[in-house]
Design a protein around this motif. Structure first.
Motif, short mmCIF file in Angstrom:
data_model
loop_
_atom_site.label_atom_id
_atom_site.label_comp_id
_atom_site.label_asym_id
_atom_site.label_seq_id
_atom_site.Cartn_x
_atom_site.Cartn_y
_atom_site.Cartn_z
N ILE A 1 42.05 52.23 51.05
CA ILE A 1 42.39 51.84 49.68
C ILE A 1 43.62 50.93 49.74
O ILE A 1 44.65 51.30 50.32
CB ILE A 1 42.71 53.06 48.80
N ILE A 2 43.51 49.76 49.13
CA ILE A 2 44.62 48.81 49.06
C ILE A 2 45.33 49.00 47.73
O ILE A 2 44.70 48.89 46.67
CB ILE A 2 44.10 47.35 49.16
N LYS B 1 33.92 44.06 50.37
CA LYS B 1 33.54 44.11 51.78
C LYS B 1 34.06 42.84 52.45
O LYS B 1 33.95 41.75 51.89
CB LYS B 1 32.02 44.18 51.91
N THR B 2 34.62 42.98 53.65
CA THR B 2 35.13 41.82 54.37
C THR B 2 33.98 41.07 55.02
O THR B 2 32.86 41.58 55.11
CB THR B 2 36.14 42.22 55.47
N ASP B 3 34.28 39.87 55.53
CA ASP B 3 33.26 39.10 56.23
C ASP B 3 32.89 39.74 57.57
O ASP B 3 31.95 39.31 58.23
CB ASP B 3 33.70 37.65 56.42
N HIS B 4 33.60 40.81 57.96
CA HIS B 4 33.26 41.57 59.17
C HIS B 4 32.53 42.87 58.83
O HIS B 4 32.31 43.70 59.70
CB HIS B 4 34.54 41.89 59.96
N GLY B 5 32.21 43.06 57.54
CA GLY B 5 31.45 44.23 57.12
C GLY B 5 32.28 45.46 56.83
O GLY B 5 31.72 46.52 56.56
N ASN B 6 33.59 45.36 56.86
CA ASN B 6 34.44 46.51 56.54
C ASN B 6 34.60 46.65 55.03
O ASN B 6 34.89 45.68 54.34
CB ASN B 6 35.82 46.35 57.19
N GLU B 7 34.39 47.88 54.54
CA GLU B 7 34.53 48.13 53.11
C GLU B 7 35.93 48.60 52.79
O GLU B 7 36.53 49.35 53.56
CB GLU B 7 33.52 49.19 52.67
N LEU B 8 36.46 48.13 51.67
CA LEU B 8 37.74 48.60 51.19
C LEU B 8 37.70 48.74 49.69
O LEU B 8 36.95 48.06 49.01
CB LEU B 8 38.92 47.70 51.56
N GLY B 9 38.57 49.57 49.21
CA GLY B 9 38.78 49.70 47.78
C GLY B 9 40.10 49.03 47.44
O GLY B 9 41.06 49.14 48.19
N ILE B 10 40.11 48.34 46.33
CA ILE B 10 41.35 47.75 45.84
C ILE B 10 41.70 48.49 44.56
O ILE B 10 40.90 48.55 43.63
CB ILE B 10 41.21 46.24 45.57
N ARG B 11 42.88 49.10 44.56
CA ARG B 11 43.39 49.78 43.37
C ARG B 11 44.89 49.47 43.32
O ARG B 11 45.71 50.20 43.86
CB ARG B 11 43.14 51.28 43.43
N LEU B 12 45.20 48.34 42.72
CA LEU B 12 46.58 47.87 42.70
C LEU B 12 47.44 48.76 41.81
O LEU B 12 47.07 49.03 40.67
CB LEU B 12 46.66 46.42 42.24
N VAL C 1 45.41 36.18 44.04
CA VAL C 1 45.28 34.73 44.19
C VAL C 1 44.76 34.43 45.59
O VAL C 1 44.86 35.26 46.50
CB VAL C 1 46.62 33.98 43.94
N ASP C 2 44.24 33.25 45.76
CA ASP C 2 43.72 32.81 47.04
C ASP C 2 44.81 32.94 48.10
O ASP C 2 45.93 32.49 47.91
CB ASP C 2 43.24 31.35 46.93
N GLY C 3 44.48 33.57 49.21
CA GLY C 3 45.43 33.72 50.31
C GLY C 3 46.21 35.01 50.31
O GLY C 3 46.97 35.27 51.24
N ASP C 4 46.05 35.86 49.27
CA ASP C 4 46.77 37.13 49.25
C ASP C 4 46.37 37.99 50.45
O ASP C 4 45.19 38.09 50.79
CB ASP C 4 46.49 37.90 47.96
N ILE C 5 47.37 38.61 51.06
CA ILE C 5 47.14 39.48 52.21
C ILE C 5 47.03 40.91 51.68
O ILE C 5 47.96 41.45 51.09
CB ILE C 5 48.30 39.36 53.22
N LEU C 6 45.85 41.51 51.91
CA LEU C 6 45.60 42.87 51.43
C LEU C 6 45.98 43.92 52.46
O LEU C 6 46.33 45.05 52.13
CB LEU C 6 44.12 43.03 51.06
N TYR C 7 45.91 43.54 53.73
CA TYR C 7 46.17 44.48 54.83
C TYR C 7 46.69 43.68 56.00
O TYR C 7 46.24 42.56 56.25
CB TYR C 7 44.86 45.19 55.19
#
Length: 148
Positions: free
Chosen positions: A2-3, A38-49, A56-62
């Motif tokens: 979870i991000i 889901k990332t381009d590598h198939g990893n699933e994540l949840g975003i709950r800010l 915005v474009d380029g934001d680093i989630l992890y």
């Protein structure tokens, strides 16, 4: 995973030696505080800010020493409107405002999401415009409003 917060933006990074995974989002998804991706590598994540913030474009989630997961905004089909005079710009802005269409401005252009009725109207009024695919820096946002 979870991000809950954005770790920065890739444009602000000095030297990037990390491997980058990307999460591709449409511009309208940038305003969602809670979503599953889901990332381009198939990893699933949840975003709950935890704090209200539009992505915005380029934001680093992890980020680790050797890996980053970064937001990448997909292109939108938009209408780039290039009025030839301040009068024409006022008329176009008034007509589009009556339709409550969100707009963005870049240089001398007014940019809105593609809508065939708007294309038809602009063509009838001889307002210079093009239909393009663009990677928008931020989401198109509707401004809350009622006619009371």
């Amino acid at each position: 995973m979870i991000i809950s917060e954005v770790k920065g933006n890739i444009r602000d990074e000095k030297a990037m030696q990390s491997h980058i995974e990307r999460v591709y989002l449409r511009s309208d998804e940038l305003v969602k505080r809670i979503q599953r991706v889901k990332t381009d590598h198939g990893n699933e994540l949840g975003i709950r800010l935890s704090k209200p913030k539009d992505l915005v474009d380029g934001d680093i989630l992890y980020r680790t020493d050797d890996n980053m997961i970064v937001v990448s905004v997909m292109e939108d089909e938009v209408i780039a409107i290039r009025p030839t005079s301040i009068k024409q710009m006022g008329e176009v802005a008034h007509m589009l405002g009556n339709r409550h269409l969100p707009a963005q401005f870049e240089g001398e252009e007014m940019i809105i999401q593609h809508d065939y009725l708007v294309v038809q109207l602009l063509t009838e009024l001889n307002v210079p415009h093009t239909i393009e695919k663009r990677k928008m820096k931020e989401a198109f946002k509707y401004i809350g409003h009622d006619h009371e």
